[in-house]
Design an enzyme around this catalytic site. Structure first.
Site, PDB file in Angstrom:
ATOM      1  N   THR A 281       6.723 -28.149  26.396  1.00 11.04           N
ATOM      2  CA  THR A 281       6.387 -27.893  24.985  1.00 11.04           C
ATOM      3  C   THR A 281       7.472 -28.515  24.134  1.00 11.04           C
ATOM      4  OG1 THR A 281       7.731 -25.893  24.678  1.00 11.04           O
ATOM      5  CG2 THR A 281       5.505 -25.599  25.594  1.00 11.04           C
ATOM      6  N   ASP A 282       7.209 -28.680  22.850  1.00 12.10           N
ATOM      7  CA  ASP A 282       8.323 -28.990  21.961  1.00 12.10           C
ATOM      8  C   ASP A 282       9.065 -27.670  21.713  1.00 12.10           C
ATOM      9  OD1 ASP A 282      10.164 -30.161  20.295  1.00 12.10           O
ATOM     10  OD2 ASP A 282       8.697 -31.203  19.058  1.00 12.10           O
ATOM     11  N   TRP A 283      10.173 -27.770  21.044  1.00  9.35           N
ATOM     12  CA  TRP A 283      11.082 -26.635  20.815  1.00  9.35           C
ATOM     13  C   TRP A 283      10.306 -25.437  20.234  1.00  9.35           C
ATOM     14  CZ3 TRP A 283      16.587 -26.663  21.349  1.00  9.35           C
ATOM     15  CH2 TRP A 283      17.236 -25.547  20.822  1.00  9.35           C
ATOM     16  N   ALA A 284      10.125 -24.421  21.059  1.00  7.18           N
ATOM     17  CA  ALA A 284       9.452 -23.190  20.633  1.00  7.18           C
ATOM     18  C   ALA A 284       8.027 -23.411  20.115  1.00  7.18           C
ATOM     19  CB  ALA A 284      10.277 -22.457  19.578  1.00  7.18           C
ATOM     20  N   SER A 285       7.428 -24.518  20.502  1.00  3.93           N
ATOM     21  CA  SER A 285       6.086 -24.762  19.950  1.00  3.93           C
ATOM     22  C   SER A 285       5.045 -23.828  20.557  1.00  3.93           C
ATOM     23  CB  SER A 285       5.672 -26.230  20.115  1.00  3.93           C
ATOM     24  OG  SER A 285       5.479 -26.558  21.467  1.00  3.93           O
TER      25      SER A 285
END
Ligand code: NOJ
Length: 750
Positions: A281-285
């Site tokens: 995932t992207d950062w905390a996505s």
């Protein structure tokens, strides 16, 4: 014969699926057995641990505790080789199964030696520049233990308000595909197994570059056909280039956040393209799907992302917290977890991390190696775009005895590195001021008077000093643009004019009557029409990195000749965006000589007759079109010929042309091939870049050049959402930019 049959069975739509199937079948059986053996020994918690990536919190003891319990599979943002080794030792020696960690970092356009931002590299239209840049970055970052980078960023971006345009290769699908694949090759080297190889992570999958209004993180509304024709191809090229991992994007497209989008993660990436690495995932996505309004809470976030096809979660910890209970409740199948872990282990095995987990702390440092700096300088030279050069003011000749160097970017070692530079150091950056003094200080007298302290500086008090310096000089070199922090993630702009009092500075310099050479360093195309008009020459550099200074110095003084071309359209004013050359035609395409705002008579009666698709105040044309860039020499295209203008779908189009250097300098031209599919089952772009090549010619030299283009590459996703070549007439141009050249026509039949 058999071979032919096998190939035709793979044709258009089927091609993707059946070839993907083949890739699966070809999987290394030994490796799969190793993975399965390991998997069979893992507890559910250990499996979920592999799917968890944390950001280093620096404290070895706390992180070690988690690693020992098998709660982490990857760490990002740790760059100290001793700490990396210490943490890896815990994973290898103190965790139950000794599964290595993979250490990650955003190494986007260099680790220590900073290359031009990717948008700049794209301006070189030279995939070798991108490949070498990525290789150097890989050699440097792997030397401290980083074996995974979150790059390349291959989001097609058509709105320069979006700060992240800086990180990608611009507006064009084909250029982005070629440059992105080259970067992957550079990062991953010949084999992932090589200790200097770094796993690539094409991002952001997918559509992020189309953020509405050019505002970061914003929603996108890309219909499937546009997604497939424009935004997905660079990611497909990345899969073909063997990218080891992918990152989901922050945006929701047509209401579905990418991190929860099964269609793109499963159907397209896995099934159509046969990808067998892992998706992060992207950062905390994952947890950001809560504010999106797509999931109820963190548990729901874990459920939707894992079931959509995400394998690893970056930092939000919802997997570790909620997957065990989701499995108990039967909402997530254990086989889904097994597959995710298989994908992660497959890459860890391929990277040789089990056999070679540690970094050699004793190794002599490769950081800022001389060949790395030379490669960065070459990249900065080839990335520079000459937008204007009246009366051949550049290169500066022997009559120039005194130069005034002014502007806030003349000596801004931090800012010229651009966005996404976590590890580059300004103490190693060579600025234009420094370089001109060092390299050309014996040829010209230099008066340095910045006028403004930094790009946003609005204090005009010192502009008069800069103008006074200009008055004493033969030529003024004005270094303007953007500080690094004005582009990149979450740094979008609604106004694309020069910030601060830079415009006033240029006006004051021009008033002296001395020729002004404006050198821009920026993270995006800026609306510099006014300043360009006041300048005799404009040399545009997307933030050029560590070696920007020497590169620009050599270009200004003629040791090197500019050859970069715009990888994005430069609008005249921000209201024109999104603006890109490969647009579809309206039913009323703009004509030359439209009636503009000041030509309309008073109280003119309202009529739409004769009116076309343009702005009353900006017209239709950009400031500079895509693919544009001048040289100190001139090039002439002639004899453009199509070998055969009647082709079948399986044929290869062969186009030859002559290119002559008609000027006085040795130079390199980026020749471009554009095609238009005139009539389709859906409307098609007015031009699409299909090939480009860099050709170096001595003065007076003439070469015949050939482009080969398989007709199959004219395929697009049509009205039936099938990728196919449709028979009919096509237009073709060979030229030095997207607006030049004479049209030739060819026909494709069934
Ligand atoms: C968020 C950014 O969108 C992404 O590009 C980056 O790789 C991650 N943060 C990790 O830093």
């Amino acid at each position: 014969m058999k071979k032919l049959k096998a190939l035709s069975a793979c044709l258009p739509f089927l091609f993707l699926f059946s070839c993907a199937q083949q890739q699966h079948d070809n999987k290394d059986k030994g490796l799969e057995t190793r993975i399965d053996n390991l998997l069979s020994q893992m507890t559910l918690e250990e499996k979920i641990g592999q799917m968890n990536q944390i950001s280093s919190f620096g404290n070895i003891e706390d992180m070690s505790g988690l690693i020992k319990k098998g709660e982490i599979g990857s760490i990002l943002n740790e760059t100290d080789p001793q700490k990396i080794n210490a943490l890896q030792r815990v994973a290898m020696e103190e965790s139950r199964l000794g599964i290595p960690m993979i250490f990650a970092r955003d190494v986007i356009h260099g680790f220590k030696t900073i290359f031009p931002i990717p948008l700049g590299q794209a301006a070189s239209f030279n995939p070798e520049i991108a490949e070498v840049g990525a290789r150097v970055a890989a050699i440097e970052c792997s030397s401290v233990g980083i074996r995974w980078t979150f790059a390349p960023m291959i989001d097609v971006a058509r709105d320069p308000r979006w700060g992240r345009m800086a990180e990608g290769c611009g507006e064009d699908t084909y250029l982005t595909s070629v440059m992105g694949a080259a970067m992957i090759k550079g990062f991953q080297g010949d084999s992932l197994n090589n200790p200097t190889s770094v796993a690539a992570c094409p991002k952001h999958f997918v559509g992020y570059g189309a953020a509405e209004g050019g505002r970061d993180y914003n929603s996108t509304f890309i219909p499937e056909r546009l997604l497939r024709n424009v935004y997905l191809p660079p990611f497909e090229a990345a899969a073909r280039a063997g990218a080891a991992t992918y990152m989901t994007s922050f945006n929701d497209n047509d209401g579905v956040p990418s991190t929860g989008n099964k269609f793109i993660l499963e159907d397209v990436l896995r099934k159509e393209w046969g990808f067998d690495g892992f998706v992060v995932t992207d950062w905390a996505s994952a947890s950001e799907m809560i504010p999106h309004g797509f999931v109820v809470d963190e548990k729901d976030a874990a459920l939707k992302s894992v079931n959509a096809g995400v394998d690893m979660e970056m930092v939000s910890y919802t997997f570790v917290k909620y997957l065990p209970e989701l499995i108990k409740e039967g909402k997530v199948k254990e086989s889904t977890i097994d597959n995710a872990v298989r994908n992660i282990l497959r890459i860890k095995f391929r990277m040789g991390l089990f056999e070679n987990p540690f970094v050699d702390e004793e190794q002599p440092s490769v950081l800022y190696d001389t060949p790395h700096l030379e490669a960065a300088k070459r990249a900065a030279i080839e990335s520079a775009i000459l937008l204007k050069n009246d009366k051949g003011i550049l290169p500066l000749n022997g009559n120039v005895k005194t130069v005034a160097i002014v502007g806030p970017l003349a000596d801004a070692p931090h800012d010229q590195m651009g966005t996404w530079v976590f590890d580059g150091e300004k103490s190693h950056t060579q600025t234009p001021l420094h370089a001109i003094r060092e390299m050309y200080g014996d040829k010209v007298q230099i008066i340095y008077e910045p006028g403004l302290a930094y790009s946003r500086d609005k204090n005009t008090a010192n502009i008069s000093k800069a103008a006074a310096a200009a008055a004493k000089a033969d030529v003024v070199l004005a270094f303007v643009g953007e500080e690094a922090i004005l582009s990149g993630e979450a740094h979008c702009l609604a106004d694309l004019n020069l910030v601060g009092a830079q415009s006033e500075l240029i006006a004051a310099l021009a008033k002296t009557g001395k020729p002004v050479v404006t050198v821009v360093m920026a993270g995006r195309p800026l609306t510099i029409g006014k300043e360009a008009e006041l300048s005799s020459a404009v040399l545009y550099n997307f933030h050029p990195g560590t070696m920007g200074g020497p590169a620009i110095a050599d270009l200004l003084f003629g040791k090197e000749v500019p050859s970069g071309k715009t990888p994005v359209t430069f609008p005249k004013m921000v209201g024109q965006v999104p603006m890109y050359y490969a647009h579809n035609n309206s039913g009323r395409p703009a004509q030359k000589n439209e009636t503009l705002i000041n030509d309309i008579p008073l109280e003119a009666g309202q009529t739409s007759l004769g009116n076309t698709s343009f702005y009353l105040d900006a017209g239709f044309d950009p400031l500079y079109p895509f693919g544009y860039g001048l040289s100190y020499t001139t090039f002439e295209y002639s004899d453009v010929k199509i070998a055969s203008s009647q082709l079948k779908k399986q044929d290869v189009l062969s186009i030859s042309f002559s290119l002559e250097n008609t000027g006085k300098y040795k130079g390199t031209e980026v020749a471009q091939l554009y095609v238009r599919d005139k009539v389709g089952s859906v409307t098609r772009p007015v031009k699409e870049l299909k090939r480009f090549t860099r050709i170096m010619l001595q003065p007076g030299e003439k070469k015949t050049v050939t482009f080969e283009l398989p007709v199959a590459e004219l395929a697009f996703w049509n009205i039936d959402m099938v990728k196919t070549v449709e028979a009919g007439d096509f237009g073709l141009w060979v030229a030095g930019d997207s607006q030049s050249g004479n049209e030739l026509v060819f026909k494709v039949t069934d």
